[in-house]
Enzyme design. Structure first.
Site, short mmCIF file in Angstrom:
data_model
loop_
_atom_site.label_atom_id
_atom_site.label_comp_id
_atom_site.label_asym_id
_atom_site.label_seq_id
_atom_site.Cartn_x
_atom_site.Cartn_y
_atom_site.Cartn_z
N LYS A 110 0.82 -1.22 0.00
CA LYS A 110 0.00 0.00 0.00
C LYS A 110 0.85 1.27 0.00
O LYS A 110 2.02 1.26 0.29
CB LYS A 110 -1.00 -0.05 1.15
CG LYS A 110 -2.16 -0.98 0.78
CD LYS A 110 -3.31 -0.95 1.71
CE LYS A 110 -4.43 -1.85 1.12
NZ LYS A 110 -5.44 -2.19 2.07
N ARG A 149 -3.29 -10.21 4.70
CA ARG A 149 -3.74 -10.32 3.29
C ARG A 149 -2.62 -9.74 2.43
O ARG A 149 -2.32 -8.55 2.53
CB ARG A 149 -5.04 -9.54 3.12
CG ARG A 149 -5.59 -9.50 1.71
CD ARG A 149 -6.83 -8.59 1.65
NE ARG A 149 -7.41 -8.56 0.32
CZ ARG A 149 -6.96 -7.78 -0.67
NH1 ARG A 149 -5.93 -6.97 -0.49
NH2 ARG A 149 -7.54 -7.80 -1.85
N1 PMM Z 1 -7.59 -3.71 0.46
C1 PMM Z 1 -7.80 -3.89 -0.84
C2 PMM Z 1 -8.73 -4.84 -1.32
N2 PMM Z 1 -9.39 -5.61 -0.44
N3 PMM Z 1 -9.85 -6.24 1.78
C3 PMM Z 1 -9.67 -6.06 3.09
N4 PMM Z 1 -10.34 -6.82 3.98
N5 PMM Z 1 -8.80 -5.12 3.59
C4 PMM Z 1 -8.11 -4.31 2.76
O1 PMM Z 1 -7.37 -3.44 3.26
C5 PMM Z 1 -8.29 -4.46 1.36
C6 PMM Z 1 -9.18 -5.46 0.90
C7 PMM Z 1 -7.05 -3.05 -1.83
O2 PMM Z 1 -5.87 -3.67 -2.20
P1 PMM Z 1 -5.71 -4.53 -3.58
O3 PMM Z 1 -6.25 -3.68 -4.69
O4 PMM Z 1 -4.30 -4.76 -3.68
O5 PMM Z 1 -6.44 -5.80 -3.45
#
Ligand code: PMM
Length: 295
Positions: free
Chosen positions: A224, A264
């Site tokens: 991020k 994650r």
């Molecule tokens: N961030 C993204 C997508 N899904 N889900 C949860 N639970 N928490 C998060 O912080 C989160 C998420 C955005 O990141 P990506 O585009 O790399 O998936």
């Protein structure tokens, strides 16, 4: 050293911080958009993440990066459902990353075991009833509004207390709507209506989230923006998202140490190693303690 991670009813998970690998079936996600946009490529990538040590795979069909606009429902279903079905058929524990009740419902029917909604049930009034009826675990993330303009909402006087209060409220709403309290997972929502300093302050307070909300905690720091800020050399631009994986693994170790239920991440191997090292240190500490007791 570890506080208890908390058990999530309905999910088989290891006796350590779990690793959730990310499969974004999108053309535009900030760090991996377009890389696995066909179902076959996405499934292959998901299986690869499991081979690298992922305990679960989170499948999403809509980018939530700041400024992103929404995909329509039919397109989101088209992207997500075949990938969920195939990975579940391969025995993978699949989570679906969606703000739409219809997508969550069809994903669960296709084999998803967990619903991950970055809006914590707020974007779609149908979400909480669907999750409640399905009886699956539900990730409730701290959210202040849609990606299109969420950065404007990144104003706090005490970020930790405010995020805690707002997240408590979202959890209460989910439980009041029929979601089993033992199936709610909380997430501080790093990067969502937050500036880099807010994200860092939240990461420094993970133990408060665990103690005060008393729910299993998911930490999603992977690649991020705030990591880019931390890593930028003086006078230079932040490194691109794909060069933030070592920093991500550092956060995974911190999260595991703070008792997070799962991290994650996009790049699984380093975080899978990190959580295993933290577990080994914790077990060695406990064994040493037991030996002292015997003596
Ligand atoms: N961030 C993204 C997508 N899904 N889900 C949860 N639970 N928490 C998060 O912080 C989160 C998420 C955005 O990141 P990506 O585009 O790399 O998936």
């Amino acid at each position: 050293m570890n506080s208890p991670r908390g058990h999530v009813a309905g999910l088989p998970l290891p006796d350590r911080c779990a690793v959730m690998g990310v499969v974004n079936v999108t053309p535009d996600s900030f760090s991996d958009g377009g890389l696995w946009f066909t179902p076959a490529a996405a499934v292959k990538h998901g299986l690869g993440l499991v081979a690298q040590g992922a305990d679960l795979v989170d499948v999403g069909g809509e980018s939530t990066r700041p400024g992103a606009s929404r995909v329509d429902e039919a397109e989101e279903l088209r992207r997500v459902i075949p990938v969920v079905r195939e990975l579940a058929a391969e025995g993978v524990t699949v989570s679906v990353d969606t703000m739409r009740a219809s997508v969550a419902e069809q994903a669960v029917a296709a084999g998803a075991r967990l619903v991950n909604d970055v809006s914590g049930g707020r974007a779609d009034p149908g979400m909480v009833p669907v999750v409640a009826a399905a009886g699956v675990p539900f990730v409730v993330m701290h959210w202040r509004g849609r990606s299109l303009d969420m950065n404007e909402r990144a104003t706090y006087t005490d970020v930790v207390s405010e995020v805690l209060d707002e997240l408590r409220d979202a959890v209460e709403q989910a439980v009041a709507g029929g979601v089993d309290a033992d199936r709610v997972i909380i997430d501080p929502g790093l990067g969502f209506a937050k500036q880099a300093d807010h994200d860092l302050a939240l990461l420094g307070a993970l133990d408060r989230f665990r103690r005060e909300l008393d729910r299993p905690l998911l930490v999603a720091a992977s690649r991020k923006r705030f990591l880019g800020r931390v890593l930028a050399r003086p006078g230079e631009a932040p490194p691109p998202a794909r060069e933030r994986d070592a920093a991500t693994a550092a956060v995974s170790a911190l999260a595991a140490h703070a008792g997070a239920w799962a991290v994650r991440v996009h790049e699984v191997r380093a975080s899978a190693d990190a959580v295993r090292v933290v577990q080994a240190i914790g077990s060695a500490g406990e064994a040493a303690h037991d030996t002292e007791g015997d003596a």
